[in-house]
Structures are given as C-alpha cells and as structure tokens.
Design an enzyme around this catalytic site. Structure first.
Site, short mmCIF file in Angstrom:
data_model
loop_
_atom_site.label_atom_id
_atom_site.label_comp_id
_atom_site.label_asym_id
_atom_site.label_seq_id
_atom_site.Cartn_x
_atom_site.Cartn_y
_atom_site.Cartn_z
N ARG A 14 0.82 -1.00 0.06
CA ARG A 14 -0.56 -0.05 -0.01
C ARG A 14 1.10 1.41 0.23
NH1 ARG A 14 -4.63 -0.10 3.91
NH2 ARG A 14 -4.86 -2.42 3.86
N SER A 98 -8.38 -0.57 0.26
CA SER A 98 -8.92 -0.59 1.04
C SER A 98 -9.71 0.61 1.95
CB SER A 98 -8.10 -1.01 2.56
OG SER A 98 -9.50 -2.20 3.53
N HIS A 99 -9.70 1.25 3.36
CA HIS A 99 -10.65 2.55 3.86
C HIS A 99 -9.18 3.31 3.51
CE1 HIS A 99 -8.12 -0.16 6.90
NE2 HIS A 99 -7.54 1.85 7.34
N LYS A 108 -4.49 -6.25 -2.38
CA LYS A 108 -4.04 -7.56 -1.61
C LYS A 108 -3.92 -8.92 -1.85
CE LYS A 108 -7.41 -4.76 1.94
NZ LYS A 108 -8.53 -5.23 1.96
N ASP A 238 -16.71 -0.05 4.28
CA ASP A 238 -15.29 0.73 4.24
C ASP A 238 -15.34 0.48 2.61
OD1 ASP A 238 -14.80 -1.87 3.82
OD2 ASP A 238 -12.85 -1.31 4.64
N ASP A 240 -13.42 -1.02 0.37
CA ASP A 240 -13.05 -2.16 -0.74
C ASP A 240 -14.14 -3.20 -0.09
OD1 ASP A 240 -12.27 -2.48 1.59
OD2 ASP A 240 -10.77 -4.03 0.62
N ASP A 242 -14.10 -5.41 2.87
CA ASP A 242 -14.04 -6.49 3.94
C ASP A 242 -14.63 -5.76 5.29
OD1 ASP A 242 -12.45 -4.40 3.66
OD2 ASP A 242 -10.73 -6.20 3.17
N ARG A 243 -15.06 -4.86 5.88
CA ARG A 243 -15.10 -4.34 6.70
C ARG A 243 -17.01 -3.70 6.66
NH1 ARG A 243 -11.74 -0.02 8.12
NH2 ARG A 243 -11.88 -0.14 9.61
N HIS A 325 -13.42 -6.56 11.20
CA HIS A 325 -13.45 -7.10 9.81
C HIS A 325 -14.43 -8.69 9.79
CE1 HIS A 325 -10.65 -5.93 6.78
NE2 HIS A 325 -10.06 -5.18 8.33
#
Length: 447
Positions: A14, A98-99, A108, A238, A240, A242-243, A325
């Site tokens: 990242r 992600s966030h 990822k 979030d 992407d 996944d949260r 998560h």
C-alpha cells in the site's frame, strides 16, 4: 529497481499514487507475484480508485509478461474477489487500498484461499524480487480472460440465511461511494426490506466523505438519519467492502467487539459447540458470550492474514475483529461486509427485538474505552515500560502487550505503519474504573 520499502506492509502492499506506488512498480510486482508463486493463472480485480485502471493495466501486463494468464474479474468488492479466488482455486491480486484516503492504492494478495501473503510470508519476498528484478525468462506470454461471478456471489451469500424469515425492516445503508453499492443492491433486491441507500455509486473522487466508518465524521450522517427516519438499523461499509459497521435504532455506533459477541452467540445457535475467534483488543463480552452459548472462544493476534490462517487450522465457524472485519467458515474463512449485514437482518427478523435491546445487556456490564492512539518516539521501548509498570497483572504477548486484572484489562500494541501505540481498555466494575484506568495507562504511554 529502487522502490520505497515502506509500501510492503504486514498484510498487503500500500502506498500513495504515484509517488510511492506507480505503474512501473506495479508492473514489477506483477512479475514478482508470478515468479514467487510459480503461478499459471492469476485472478485480478480492482476497486473504484481513480488510479485503479492504470495500476490494474500495469500489474496485469507484468503477470502476462512473466508467462501467466490473467482472470480479469473487473471492478468488484474485496469479498467478491475472495469469492472468485475460492471458486477458481487460484491465487489473486486485488488492486485496492481498502479504507485509506483516495490518493492511496495497493494490492491485497491471495496465495490460495484462505491463505494470503503477509509480511512474514511472501510480501518481503516480493520486495526483494522487485528490487533485484530477479525474474526468470518466461517461455510464453500470458493471455487475459474476463470472468463475472456476480450472480454466483449473490446466490452464495443469500444461501447462508433464511431469506423467507426476513421481515420488512427499515434499513439505511451508506457505502460511501466505495465498492459495495452495486453488489449490495443486487443482494438486497431479493429481500423484502425497506432500503434507503446513501452514496451507493462507486466514485474514486469520494465526493461525500472518507472510506473508513471507524472515523466518527464518516458515519455521522448515517447515525443522524437512522435516528431521524426511525430506521431499525443502519449499515456502513469501508471502501473495498471487507469491513462492516452497524448503527442501532438509537443512532448509536455499535463497537466491533459487541457486534462480534452478538453475532457469535447467534451463529452458535446454528452450530452448537463450535469455535469462534476474536482479537486481542476485544471486550471480555466476546469470550463470555461465546462460552455462555456453549462455544469455544479463541484469541488471536490482529490482522486478516493471521485470523484466516488460524480459523482454517482450528476449523472455527466465525471470527470478529474490533476493527470491523468478520470472517465466516461458510465463506472460505474470508471476511465479508455483506454477510454480517444479512445475519443481523435475519436475527432481528426472527427475534422481533430492537438492536438496542440486545446491546443494553452488554453496555450495562462491559465498559470499553474504544481504541486510543498515541504518538511515541520508540514503540518497542514504551511497550516494555508498560509491561514492567503492570507486571503484577497477568501479562500476555500474543500481539503487543495484554495485561489482565480481576475487573479490568488492556492491550497496547504498535501500529504497523506509524510510530503509534494503540490502547484498548475495559472494566467490568464500572465506567468510572474504566475511565480512571484508561487515563492512568495513557499517562504512562504519553509520559
């Protein structure tokens, strides 16, 4: 090639585009990924970030130039990406940060579901391959094929709940112009709920608010609207997907550990006696509720690569992290934002109770500080100082330093990316004890 080593993180790659992570680096990462795994085919997806198309093209070019084929799944949420990796049984790269704020991007990376590349296992190997450009000469150039798993994903997540049991609950959902809006609408269209959507269109310029619902300013509008519009519950995701985060009928934010406790207890009704994982930061509510429901609670260090691996090894049915998560055995031990939202809708429908009623029992017994960050000059030295100061408590070092006493406990751990110490503290005696001990430990951290 000279590359910024700081982009190779504990769980993913990242960095800021294009200063830290650009097309040239992405191309080499694609070649390194194929070389490291000896992959024949690599699944590649991306989120809505404005740098996504350029990095997607660069990394797929690297993969193909190194002799592997690309299974292009297009613009998807991260749980759709995990689903594709599971369906095809292949390694994958998801172009996402992600966030993180919009100027970031990254990757990822799945080795083979549910095992991901992490700093200890794979990511530093990729860094070395990129730096030395140590790639064997391929015998062919790979090809690119497009795949669409949208309908299969929708059927999969709906198969986990009793759709017939869902009542016409009033639900407000904020996807923050991230990746969840389109797939959420496809899933929820098959449920009899009253859905109000906020910012469902993916838009990498983020015209409305940031992508991390843990930041109060990013969920403030959703909290206000849930209360004003008399919704049964509010959901936030979030960037992407996944949260997952929930807002109760009072407009109050539900902490990740309380949500883990509630979901864990509910899932144990479906699979009695099963194992459930939680992370070192969590409230005692989680192991207490899991044991009360006849399950086996297991504590693990923070981070999706560690949680997925431990879940698979233990055959646990569910795991929850304080950070939002939630992982499911029925979903290849992967995390998903959509799935916990469906379980909550099923639970509220079947029980006929308000979310605030389920929470009030926990809120009256467990007094949690939430995560508090402090900048320090030397993280490791400060953690040792804290361990020495509280040596009369029970000390564990699963992740950072955890200290337990009869009525209160805390965890302190360093950030993976910044010189920060993160404190999570709880008392089961009173809010006053929690606040006093929180201030006491913070004084040690900040001294």
């Amino acid at each position: 090639m000279q590359v910024n080593p700081s982009i190779f993180k504990a769980y993913d790659i990242r960095g800021i585009y294009p200063t830290e992570l650009n097309e040239e680096v992405a191309y080499l990462i694609g070649r390194a990924f194929v070389t490291f795994l000896g992959a024949d085919t690599v699944i590649v997806g991306r989120d809505m970030r404005t740098s996504g198309p350029a990095l997607f093209d660069a990394v797929t070019r690297g993969i193909m130039d190194q002799g592997a084929d690309v299974a292009d799944i297009g613009m998807v949420s991260t749980d759709q990406y995990y689903f594709a990796c599971t369906q095809l049984g292949l390694p994958g790269m998801m172009v996402t940060a992600s966030h993180n704020p919009k100027q970031y991007n990254g990757f990822k990376m799945v080795r083979r579901m549910p095992y991901l590349l992490s700093g200890d296992e794979g990511i530093q190997d990729l860094r070395r391959l990129v730096e030395f450009e140590a790639f064997p000469t391929p015998t062919r150039r790979g090809e690119r094929r497009e795949y669409d798993f949208k309908e299969q994903f929708v059927q999969k997540v709906l198969s986990l709940i009793d759709v017939e049991a869902i009542k016409p609950l009033k639900v407000i959902v904020d996807t923050g112009n991230g990746m969840v809006g389109p797939i959420l609408q496809a899933v929820y269209a098959r449920l009899p709920i009253q859905l109000t959507g906020m910012y469902l269109e993916p838009d990498g310029t983020l015209p409305n608010h940031g992508l991390d619902p843990l930041m109060p300013e990013n969920r403030a509008e959703l909290q206000r609207r849930v209360k004003e519009e008399g919704a049964d519950i509010g959901f936030a995701f979030d960037g992407d997907g996944d949260r997952f985060f929930a807002i109760d009928d009072r407009g109050e934010f539900i902490s990740g550990d309380f949500l883990t406790a509630i979901l864990g207890r509910y899932l144990l009704e479906k699979e009695p006696g099963a194992k459930i994982l939680y992370d070192v930061r969590a409230s005692w509510a989680v192991p207490d509720e899991v044991r009360a429901a006849g399950g086996i609670p297991l504590v693990e260090r923070v981070g999706h690569a560690f949680i997925k691996r431990r879940m698979a090894n233990e055959d646990a049915i569910f795991a929850g992290e304080v950070s939002g998560h939630y992982y499911f055995k029925a979903f290849a031990f992967a995390d998903s934002g959509i799935i916990p939202s469906l379980y909550l809708l099923e639970m509220l429908s079947k029980r006929g109770v308000k979310m605030s009623e389920l929470l009030s029992r926990l809120e009256s017994r467990y007094f949690i500080s939430g995560e508090i960050n402090s900048r320090v000059s030397d993280v490791r030295a400060k953690l040792e100082e804290i361990a020495e100061r509280y040596r009369d408590g029970k000390i564990e070092r699963i992740d950072g330093v955890s200290v337990s006493y009869d009525t209160w406990h805390f965890n302190v751990r360093g950030s993976n990316t910044e010189p920060l110490i993160r404190l999570n503290l709880e008392s089961i005696a009173s809010r006053a004890e929690m606040e006093a001990k929180r201030d006491e430990v913070l004084a040690v951290i900040r001294s």
